[in-house]
Design an enzyme around this catalytic site. Structure first.
Site, short mmCIF file in Angstrom:
data_model
loop_
_atom_site.label_atom_id
_atom_site.label_comp_id
_atom_site.label_asym_id
_atom_site.label_seq_id
_atom_site.Cartn_x
_atom_site.Cartn_y
_atom_site.Cartn_z
N ALA A 162 7.13 3.06 -1.66
CA ALA A 162 7.64 1.83 -2.26
C ALA A 162 7.37 1.85 -3.77
O ALA A 162 8.21 1.43 -4.57
CB ALA A 162 7.00 0.61 -1.61
N LEU A 179 0.82 -1.22 0.00
CA LEU A 179 0.00 0.00 0.00
C LEU A 179 0.85 1.27 0.00
O LEU A 179 0.32 2.37 -0.01
CB LEU A 179 -0.90 0.04 1.25
CG LEU A 179 -1.97 -1.04 1.36
CD1 LEU A 179 -2.73 -0.86 2.68
CD2 LEU A 179 -2.93 -0.99 0.18
N SER A 180 2.17 1.13 0.00
CA SER A 180 3.06 2.27 0.20
C SER A 180 3.34 3.05 -1.09
O SER A 180 3.91 2.50 -2.03
CB SER A 180 4.39 1.79 0.78
OG SER A 180 5.36 2.81 0.75
N PRO A 181 2.99 4.35 -1.11
CA PRO A 181 3.31 5.14 -2.30
C PRO A 181 4.82 5.31 -2.47
O PRO A 181 5.32 5.43 -3.59
CB PRO A 181 2.62 6.48 -2.04
CG PRO A 181 2.54 6.58 -0.55
CD PRO A 181 2.33 5.16 -0.09
#
Length: 199
Positions: free
Chosen positions: A15, A11-13
């Site tokens: 990443a 869910l990490s922008p």
């Protein structure tokens, strides 16, 4: 040969904005990578982090400015408010874990395709069809989405414990077997320099 444990949330922008940087660096230095998707909200709770919804408005305002800047810098499309975010990260995480165990495809492509689906393609990475598409595109058996759910859940939980023990507290987080760690896509250059023996 160096080894990198890569802790991240699907869910990490940030990443997502790391793109294929880790894979390019690892290839350049002959380093191996273990992909360790985890529950980022649980990691925040364990390490003093604050979920975006609970952060001070000034922090969220800065995030809203900075993410598009970083995407533009990298020439990457980004939806600042994806249609399916937040969503359940477990299905995509379990598939990544199963793919890594099975082998035969491109792990970097798989991870990036999942992140791109969320942050650039307005697709729900909790949906089986999306996960299967990502597996197929990266050269894996799409049926991995349905297999190994129990072991995937166990590894997902173990990755959280590993992250806490390794000192990780955000996503993306890179831990080298030298003992050095690097947090954020904006520290990939430092990781590269470290593996080159310059940092």
């Amino acid at each position: 040969m160096a080894h990198i444990d890569y802790y991240f949330s699907t869910l990490s922008p940030f990443a997502y904005l790391a793109g294929r940087g880790l894979e390019e660096i690892a290839a350049r230095h002959g380093a191996s990578v273990t992909y360790k998707p985890l529950d980022i909200m649980a990691l925040f709770a364990r390490t003093g982090g604050t979920p975006p919804a609970e952060r001070h408005p000034s922090r969220n305002a800065y995030r809203a400015q900075d993410l598009p800047r970083q995407a533009k810098k990298r020439g990457m499309p980004l939806n600042l408010k994806p249609a399916f975010w937040p969503t359940n990260p477990a299905p995509s995480s379990y598939a990544i874990i199963a793919a890594q165990e099975a082998g035969g495809g491109d792990m970097g492509s798989l991870v990036h395709s999942v992140l791109r689906a969320c942050w650039a393609e307005e697709r729900n990475i909790a949906e089986d069809e999306v996960v299967r598409d990502c597996l197929t595109a990266a050269g894996f058996d799409p049926d991995l989405a349905n297999r190994g759910l129990l072991s995937g859940a166990e590894t997902y939980a173990a990755n959280l414990e590993d992250a806490v023990n390794a000192g990780a507290f955000g996503s993306p987080f890179y831990v080298v077997d030298s003992g050095q760690s690097f947090w954020g896509q904006d520290r990939l250059e430092d990781l590269d320099l470290h593996l080159a023996g310059k940092l």
